[in-house]
Design a protein around this motif. Structure first.
Motif, short mmCIF file in Angstrom:
data_model
loop_
_atom_site.label_atom_id
_atom_site.label_comp_id
_atom_site.label_asym_id
_atom_site.label_seq_id
_atom_site.Cartn_x
_atom_site.Cartn_y
_atom_site.Cartn_z
N ASP A 1 0.82 -1.20 0.00
CA ASP A 1 0.00 0.00 0.00
C ASP A 1 0.86 1.26 0.00
O ASP A 1 2.08 1.18 -0.07
CB ASP A 1 -0.99 -0.02 1.16
CG ASP A 1 -0.33 0.01 2.53
OD1 ASP A 1 0.88 0.31 2.61
OD2 ASP A 1 -1.03 -0.28 3.51
N ASP A 2 0.19 2.42 0.08
CA ASP A 2 0.88 3.71 0.01
C ASP A 2 1.80 3.95 1.20
O ASP A 2 2.74 4.74 1.10
CB ASP A 2 -0.14 4.84 -0.08
CG ASP A 2 -0.90 4.84 -1.39
OD1 ASP A 2 -0.35 4.28 -2.37
OD2 ASP A 2 -2.02 5.38 -1.44
N ASP A 3 1.54 3.30 2.34
CA ASP A 3 2.40 3.46 3.52
C ASP A 3 3.57 2.48 3.53
O ASP A 3 4.23 2.30 4.54
CB ASP A 3 1.57 3.27 4.79
CG ASP A 3 0.62 4.43 5.03
OD1 ASP A 3 0.94 5.56 4.63
OD2 ASP A 3 -0.44 4.19 5.64
N LYS A 4 3.81 1.81 2.41
CA LYS A 4 4.91 0.87 2.23
C LYS A 4 4.79 -0.38 3.10
O LYS A 4 5.78 -0.96 3.52
CB LYS A 4 6.26 1.55 2.47
CG LYS A 4 6.51 2.71 1.54
CD LYS A 4 7.84 3.38 1.83
CE LYS A 4 8.01 4.61 0.94
NZ LYS A 4 9.20 5.36 1.29
N ASN A 5 3.54 -0.78 3.41
CA ASN A 5 3.29 -2.03 4.12
C ASN A 5 3.27 -3.16 3.10
O ASN A 5 2.56 -3.08 2.10
CB ASN A 5 1.96 -1.98 4.88
CG ASN A 5 1.96 -0.93 5.95
OD1 ASN A 5 2.86 -0.89 6.78
ND2 ASN A 5 0.96 -0.07 5.94
N ASP B 1 5.57 2.72 6.80
CA ASP B 1 5.53 3.99 7.53
C ASP B 1 4.52 3.99 8.68
O ASP B 1 4.68 4.72 9.64
CB ASP B 1 5.20 5.13 6.57
CG ASP B 1 6.31 5.34 5.54
OD1 ASP B 1 7.46 4.97 5.83
OD2 ASP B 1 6.02 5.88 4.46
N SER B 2 3.45 3.21 8.60
CA SER B 2 2.46 3.17 9.67
C SER B 2 2.50 1.81 10.36
O SER B 2 2.31 0.78 9.73
CB SER B 2 1.07 3.43 9.11
OG SER B 2 0.70 2.40 8.22
N TRP C 1 0.67 -0.40 12.10
CA TRP C 1 -0.69 -0.81 12.47
C TRP C 1 -0.71 -2.11 13.26
O TRP C 1 -1.74 -2.48 13.80
CB TRP C 1 -1.56 -0.96 11.22
CG TRP C 1 -0.95 -1.81 10.16
CD1 TRP C 1 -0.14 -1.39 9.15
CD2 TRP C 1 -1.05 -3.22 10.02
NE1 TRP C 1 0.27 -2.45 8.39
CE2 TRP C 1 -0.28 -3.60 8.90
CE3 TRP C 1 -1.71 -4.22 10.72
CZ2 TRP C 1 -0.16 -4.92 8.48
CZ3 TRP C 1 -1.59 -5.53 10.29
CH2 TRP C 1 -0.82 -5.86 9.18
#
Length: 58
Positions: A4-8, A36-37, A39
């Protein structure tokens, strides 16, 4: 696989094998790299897991 956009990054792979007719064993391996996140609330950015499934059909 997922990204995804958060590099997960998440990857899962499995193999199912019929031992005898009506009995299937499935093995799965999962990998996640938190970008980056965070979660997952884990201390480490990388995690690996897996499962072993026995399925009997009558």
């Amino acid at each position: 696989a997922s990204y995804d956009d958060d590099k997960n990054l998440g990857i899962a792979a499995n193999v199912a094998y019929d031992i005898v007719p009506g009995l299937t064993i499935t093995a799965e391996v999962d990998y996640v790299n938190v970008g980056d996140s965070n979660w997952t609330n884990a201390d480490d950015d990388d995690a690996i897991g897996g499962l072993l499934r026995f399925q009997r059909s009558f």
